[in-house]
Design an enzyme around this catalytic site. Structure first.
Site, mmCIF file in Angstrom:
data_model
loop_
_atom_site.group_PDB
_atom_site.id
_atom_site.type_symbol
_atom_site.label_atom_id
_atom_site.label_comp_id
_atom_site.label_asym_id
_atom_site.label_seq_id
_atom_site.Cartn_x
_atom_site.Cartn_y
_atom_site.Cartn_z
ATOM 1 N N PRO A 294 0.737 -1.166 0.065
ATOM 2 C CA PRO A 294 0.157 -0.133 -0.082
ATOM 3 C C PRO A 294 0.860 1.260 -0.111
ATOM 4 O O PRO A 294 0.268 2.414 -0.323
ATOM 5 C CB PRO A 294 -0.940 -0.071 1.195
ATOM 6 C CG PRO A 294 -0.180 -1.056 2.229
ATOM 7 C CD PRO A 294 0.709 -1.993 1.290
ATOM 8 N N LYS A 298 -0.904 2.497 -4.925
ATOM 9 C CA LYS A 298 -1.290 2.172 -6.291
ATOM 10 C C LYS A 298 -2.153 1.274 -6.825
ATOM 11 O O LYS A 298 -2.705 1.142 -7.602
ATOM 12 C CB LYS A 298 0.022 2.018 -6.987
ATOM 13 C CG LYS A 298 1.318 3.389 -7.019
ATOM 14 C CD LYS A 298 0.757 4.172 -7.955
ATOM 15 C CE LYS A 298 1.749 5.455 -7.801
ATOM 16 N NZ LYS A 298 0.638 6.564 -7.756
HETATM 17 C C1 PHB Z 1 -5.125 5.606 3.038
HETATM 18 O O1 PHB Z 1 -5.495 4.693 3.386
HETATM 19 O O2 PHB Z 1 -5.588 6.769 3.070
HETATM 20 C C2 PHB Z 1 -3.736 5.564 2.327
HETATM 21 C C3 PHB Z 1 -3.226 4.226 2.342
HETATM 22 C C4 PHB Z 1 -2.051 3.946 1.429
HETATM 23 C C5 PHB Z 1 -1.298 5.135 1.028
HETATM 24 C C6 PHB Z 1 -1.951 6.262 1.332
HETATM 25 C C7 PHB Z 1 -3.082 6.577 1.721
HETATM 26 O O3 PHB Z 1 -0.055 4.884 0.540
#
Ligand code: PHB
Ligand code: APR
Length: 395
Positions: A294, A298
């Site tokens: 995560p 992406k």
């Molecule tokens: C989010 O859940 O808002 C989130 C998850 C992973 C990321 C950025 C934001 O890299």
């Protein structure tokens, strides 16, 4: 056996399947979505929420951009902090002219389901025993629902059923190649009904990564890197907030409003790609074909570019009687998958603590963060990737 017929059978009613279905309907291409879970379950899943601009434009084009444009937050990039005092913007806007949009995937799924309700499209929930047949001939799907067996005849099958779906495994092992990297840590995420920080923050810390994100003015999303063996019960709210605040620079920590968590879960981190993404009349889309960690947010964006390519390829088939784009789907989608997989792996490595890491490893990561701060060329290269890899124009 109840028999029916459609042009495209779509397996999975997550964001990939529901967006593809909507776009195909808008071009007059008949399709049916088969989803294993209940509608309530699909709508309650909490996932990342940072959209590349190409995703924003595709959602608008599908006619579901109104709430996103009203409630989403536009960002020039993402803030990064390390070493207790250093900060840096992963600056997409200066170098590419693009932006990011913070808008939760849960909200996108709601918008998709609402559009389908208005359309009266065929989305079947709680289907069981989905099986794909005759993929290299005249394909069909069998499944059961409410104890009845169904057979759905079709021309093409879109495998949008996520990492644990049935589609990928329907490709014979001798034509399939899988590539996988499992990271030795997880992310513990919480939702809390507190006002979020103004920006999205990635935090590099010797003890591990942390992330501050936002959902709406009274809903925050935070994560901390945790051990793979940890369970959510091991993390009281108190322990979570303490860990998060310790990893942040003091100035940033002072701005965080803490409160009770309303959701807490742990996700493992993995990179996975399967090749090819097409076998006969089966086309894999989104998490069914690839998973990225995560960091970099992406996953959804990559799923959305697959949807775009497959949508245009099927429009080519049904509206222009051309197999050209259908035949290029796997190769073209995989190009963007690998670019994004490499970027997600790089940014994950830069920002996390690895259990076997040495002081040497840590110093080289800090040096790289400093280099990104000092060198416009390095930042330009980062921005080009973080803003989203190019998508071929397929109309
Ligand atoms: C989010 O859940 O808002 C989130 C998850 C992973 C990321 C950025 C934001 O890299
Ligand atoms: N039959 C029918 N449906 C199935 C089956 C099956 N055998 N197996 C799984 N499904 C359904 C799941 O219940 C789920 O609703 O397929 C759907 C797949 O949805 P997602 O996992 O959300 O995958 P996708 O639509 O490709 O969305 C990609 O999800 O994980 C995130 O980061 C990822 O944001 C990205 C997005």
């Amino acid at each position: 056996m109840i028999e029916s017929k459609t042009q495209v059978a779509i397996i999975g009613g997550g964001p990939s399947g529901m967006l593809l279905s909507l776009l195909l309907h808008q071009e007059g291409i008949d399709n049916v979505v088969l989803e294993r879970s209940t509608r309530a379950h699909v709508l309650s899943r909490i996932r990342a929420g940072v959209l590349e601009w190409s995703t924003v434009e595709l959602l608008r084009r599908a006619g579901i951009g109104k709430r996103m444009d009203r409630e989403g937050h536009v960002h020039n990039g993402t803030q990064v902090a390390w070493g207790g005092e250093h900060t840096l913007l992963f600056d997409i806007n200066t170098y590419t002219g693009r932006h990011l949009m913070a808008y939760g995937q849960t909200a996108i799924t709601e918008d998709l389901y609402q559009a389908h309700d208005a359309l009266g499209s065929e989305v079947h929930h709680q289907v069981e025993q989905v099986e794909l047949h005759e993929l290299t001939g005249q394909p069909f799907v069998t499944y059961t629902q409410d104890g009845q067996t169904h057979r759905l005849n079709c021309d093409a099958i879109a495998g949008c059923d996520g990492f644990h779906g049935v589609s990928r495994g329907s490709i014979p092992a001798n034509v399939q190649r899988n590539f996988e990297k499992v990271y030795p840590f997880g992310w513990l995420g919480i939702l809390s009904e507190t006002p979020p920080l103004d920006d999205i923050w990635y935090i590099q810390h010797p003890d591990g990564f942390a992330l501050a994100s936002q959902r709406n003015p009274m809903l925050s999303r935070y994560y901390v890197q945790c051990d793979l063996n940890d369970r959510p019960e091991d993390w009281s709210d108190e322990r979570f907030w303490q860990t998060l605040l310790e990893r942040m620079p003091p100035k940033l920590a002072a701005q965080v409003v803490t409160g009770p968590s309303i959701e807490k879960s742990i996700a493992p981190l993995r990179s996975f790609v399967t090749e090819p993404m097409r076998y006969g009349q089966l086309f894999l889309v989104g998490d069914a074909a690839h998973i990225v960690p995560p960091t970099g947010a992406k996953g959804l964006n990559l799923a959305m570019s697959d949807v775009y390519y497959l949508w245009r390829a099927l429009v080519g088939r049904y509206r222009h009687n051309s197999e050209d784009l259908v035949d290029r789907y796997s190769q073209v989608a995989l190009k963007r998958v690998w670019d994004t997989t490499r970027f997600s792996w790089w940014v994950t490595t830069l920002l996390h603590r690895f259990p076997d890491q040495t002081d040497f490893d840590l110093r080289t990561r800090l040096s790289e963060l400093q280099y990104l701060s000092d060198s416009p060329v390095a930042m330009h290269q980062l921005a080009e990737q973080y803003g989203g890899f190019p998508i071929e124009d397929w109309g």
